[in-house]
Write a protein that holds these residues in place. Structure first.
Motif, PDB file in Angstrom:
ATOM      1  N   ASP A 199       0.847  -1.203   0.000  1.00 25.18           N
ATOM      2  CA  ASP A 199       0.000   0.000   0.000  1.00 25.18           C
ATOM      3  C   ASP A 199       0.885   1.257   0.000  1.00 25.18           C
ATOM      4  OD1 ASP A 199       0.940  -0.577   2.607  1.00 25.18           O
ATOM      5  OD2 ASP A 199      -0.795   0.347   3.576  1.00 25.18           O
TER       6      ASP A 199
ATOM      7  N   ASN B 154      -1.737  -2.490   9.730  1.00 25.55           N
ATOM      8  CA  ASN B 154      -2.065  -3.418   8.634  1.00 25.55           C
ATOM      9  C   ASN B 154      -3.107  -4.443   9.069  1.00 25.55           C
ATOM     10  OD1 ASN B 154      -0.283  -2.183   6.911  1.00 25.55           O
ATOM     11  ND2 ASN B 154       1.385  -3.633   7.281  1.00 25.55           N
TER      12      ASN B 154
ATOM     13  N   ASP C 125       7.099   4.007   3.670  1.00 25.98           N
ATOM     14  CA  ASP C 125       7.994   2.900   4.051  1.00 25.98           C
ATOM     15  C   ASP C 125       7.838   1.723   3.098  1.00 25.98           C
ATOM     16  OD1 ASP C 125       5.449   2.469   5.275  1.00 25.98           O
ATOM     17  OD2 ASP C 125       6.342   1.001   6.628  1.00 25.98           O
ATOM     18  N   ASP C 126       6.653   1.573   2.471  1.00 28.77           N
ATOM     19  CA  ASP C 126       6.510   0.560   1.415  1.00 28.77           C
ATOM     20  C   ASP C 126       7.465   0.856   0.262  1.00 28.77           C
ATOM     21  OD1 ASP C 126       3.754   1.093   2.730  1.00 28.77           O
ATOM     22  OD2 ASP C 126       3.540  -0.915   1.861  1.00 28.77           O
TER      23      ASP C 126
ATOM     24  N   ASP D  79       8.213  -1.586   6.967  1.00 32.72           N
ATOM     25  CA  ASP D  79       8.122  -2.550   5.854  1.00 32.72           C
ATOM     26  C   ASP D  79       9.477  -3.100   5.409  1.00 32.72           C
ATOM     27  OD1 ASP D  79       5.391  -2.341   5.926  1.00 32.72           O
ATOM     28  OD2 ASP D  79       5.272  -0.866   4.310  1.00 32.72           O
TER      29      ASP D  79
ATOM     30  N   ILE E  88       3.003  -6.331   2.831  1.00 32.28           N
ATOM     31  CA  ILE E  88       3.432  -5.238   3.716  1.00 32.28           C
ATOM     32  C   ILE E  88       2.299  -4.213   3.857  1.00 32.28           C
ATOM     33  CG2 ILE E  88       5.915  -5.589   3.437  1.00 32.28           C
ATOM     34  CD1 ILE E  88       5.971  -3.388   1.321  1.00 32.28           C
ATOM     35  N   GLY E  89       1.084  -4.701   3.665  1.00 33.66           N
ATOM     36  CA  GLY E  89      -0.124  -3.906   3.885  1.00 33.66           C
ATOM     37  C   GLY E  89      -1.187  -4.813   4.475  1.00 33.66           C
TER      38      GLY E  89
ATOM     39  N   ASN F 143      -2.383   2.723   3.546  1.00 37.51           N
ATOM     40  CA  ASN F 143      -1.849   4.081   3.657  1.00 37.51           C
ATOM     41  C   ASN F 143      -2.592   5.041   2.735  1.00 37.51           C
ATOM     42  OD1 ASN F 143       0.132   3.215   5.474  1.00 37.51           O
ATOM     43  ND2 ASN F 143       1.455   2.556   3.787  1.00 37.51           N
TER      44      ASN F 143
END
Ligand code: BDR
Ligand code: CA
Length: 314
Positions: free
Chosen positions: A10, A168, A14-15, A242, A125-126, A39
């Motif tokens: 998302d 998340n 940081d993603d 992430d 990572i979301g 996000n």
């Protein structure tokens, strides 16, 4: 041979760092990105994923758009105060030239896993909605996947999106409970470790000296994100969420892991809390669930140094 991964994401400041970290790491072969709300809303997450791949000169990597809402209720909305209105630190970049695939994320995940059984690791990572949808559509993905290494959850520490829950997992607790309960190996890289991976102002400043497009982009998107952390945590700089999942893939020895069965609270003020079965007696709600690798300790300075070193050399 490089480990094939699909990053479900998302983006998100940081993603973006995590995607770049994976792209520049020769041990990993990013075979696709799938987008999800969190996000930002899902369509913007898709646009940002495409933009990031263009910045990385990797527009050859496919992007599949994911679900617009969690499994059981509407998405509660993005967090512009953390990642910016555009999810990219309010740079408001031009639209990408590339387009997402015509198939949805869950279908992309299923097709890739079916075609390459045992070879692909999922790296969400979301929120876990796309992964849960894929599981529901094709339960055999459990047999086909290598591992699921996710950023999310909080085993033994408080939450960040509520006093109880990590962002998340709180964005789709029902999906998370399905993912933790499925018959595959899940590794949880959650707040227990990510809040110990601290990028100082000096670490952040170093990225602007790399002279590389990816590091340059990170330098530009970090100030907005950093202001959020400095206003809400008793620290200067940021905590690295992430990218810690990518570091686990590269150097698992930097992490201490415990193995527990995991449930996710789906009701009330604790909604989204990950609940590991840490006690001696396994109660019925946890019995017959697989053991999850839960990261509980980390060499945070080594994770920060590894990411910086990889991006400096990119
Ligand atoms: C997680 O929530 C998002 O804001 C971040 O991108 C990360 O995936 C941290 O709780
Ligand atoms: Ca994220």
């Amino acid at each position: 041979m490089a480990r094939k991964i699909i990053i479900d994401t998302d983006p998100g400041v940081d993603d973006s760092m995590a995607i770049f970290f994976a792209l520049v790491s020769p041990e990993l072969d990013v075979i696709g990105l799938t987008s999800i709300f969190g996000n930002v809303r899902t369509p913007l997450a898709t646009t940002n994923a495409l933009r990031l791949l263009e910045i990385a000169d990797r527009a050859d990597i496919p992007v599949a758009q994911g679900a617009l809402d969690p499994l059981t209720r509407p998405f509660e909305g993005p967090v512009p105060f953390v990642h910016g209105e555009d999810g990219q630190g309010e740079l408001f970049l031009p639209d990408p030239d590339t387009q997402p695939l015509a198939i949805p994320a869950a279908q992309f995940i299923i097709e890739q896993l079916r075609a390459q059984p045992g070879e692909i690791t999922l790296v969400p990572i979301g929120p876990l909605t796309n992964i849960a949808l894929a599981l529901r559509l094709e339960p055999r993905i459990c047999e086909w996947v290598d591992e699921v290494v996710l950023m999310g959850g909080n085993a033994l520490v408080p939450g960040n999106a509520s006093p109880a829950a990590e962002a998340n997992i709180r964005n789709d607790p029902e999906a998370a409970d399905l993912v933790f309960g499925a018959d595959w190996q899940v590794t949880m890289v959650g707040l227990d470790v990510t809040l110990r991976v601290h990028m100082t102002p000096a670490d952040i400043a170093e990225y602007s000296t790399h002279g590389k497009p990816m590091s340059e982009h990170i330098s530009r998107i970090l100030p907005h994100y950093r202001r959020y952390f400095e206003a809400n945590y008793d620290a200067q700089g940021i905590f690295v969420h992430d990218s810690s999942a990518i570091a686990y893939l590269l150097q698992p020895d930097l992490f201490q892991v415990r193995r527990w069965q995991m449930r996710v609270e789906t009701a009330g003020i604790g909604r989204g809390k990950t609940l590991p079965a840490t006690g001696g007696r396994i109660l019925p709600a946890w019995a017959d669930r697989p053991l999850v690798n839960v990261c509980v300790g980390v060499d945070g300075a080594a994770v920060v140094a590894l990411e910086a070193e990889r991006l400096r050399k990119a």
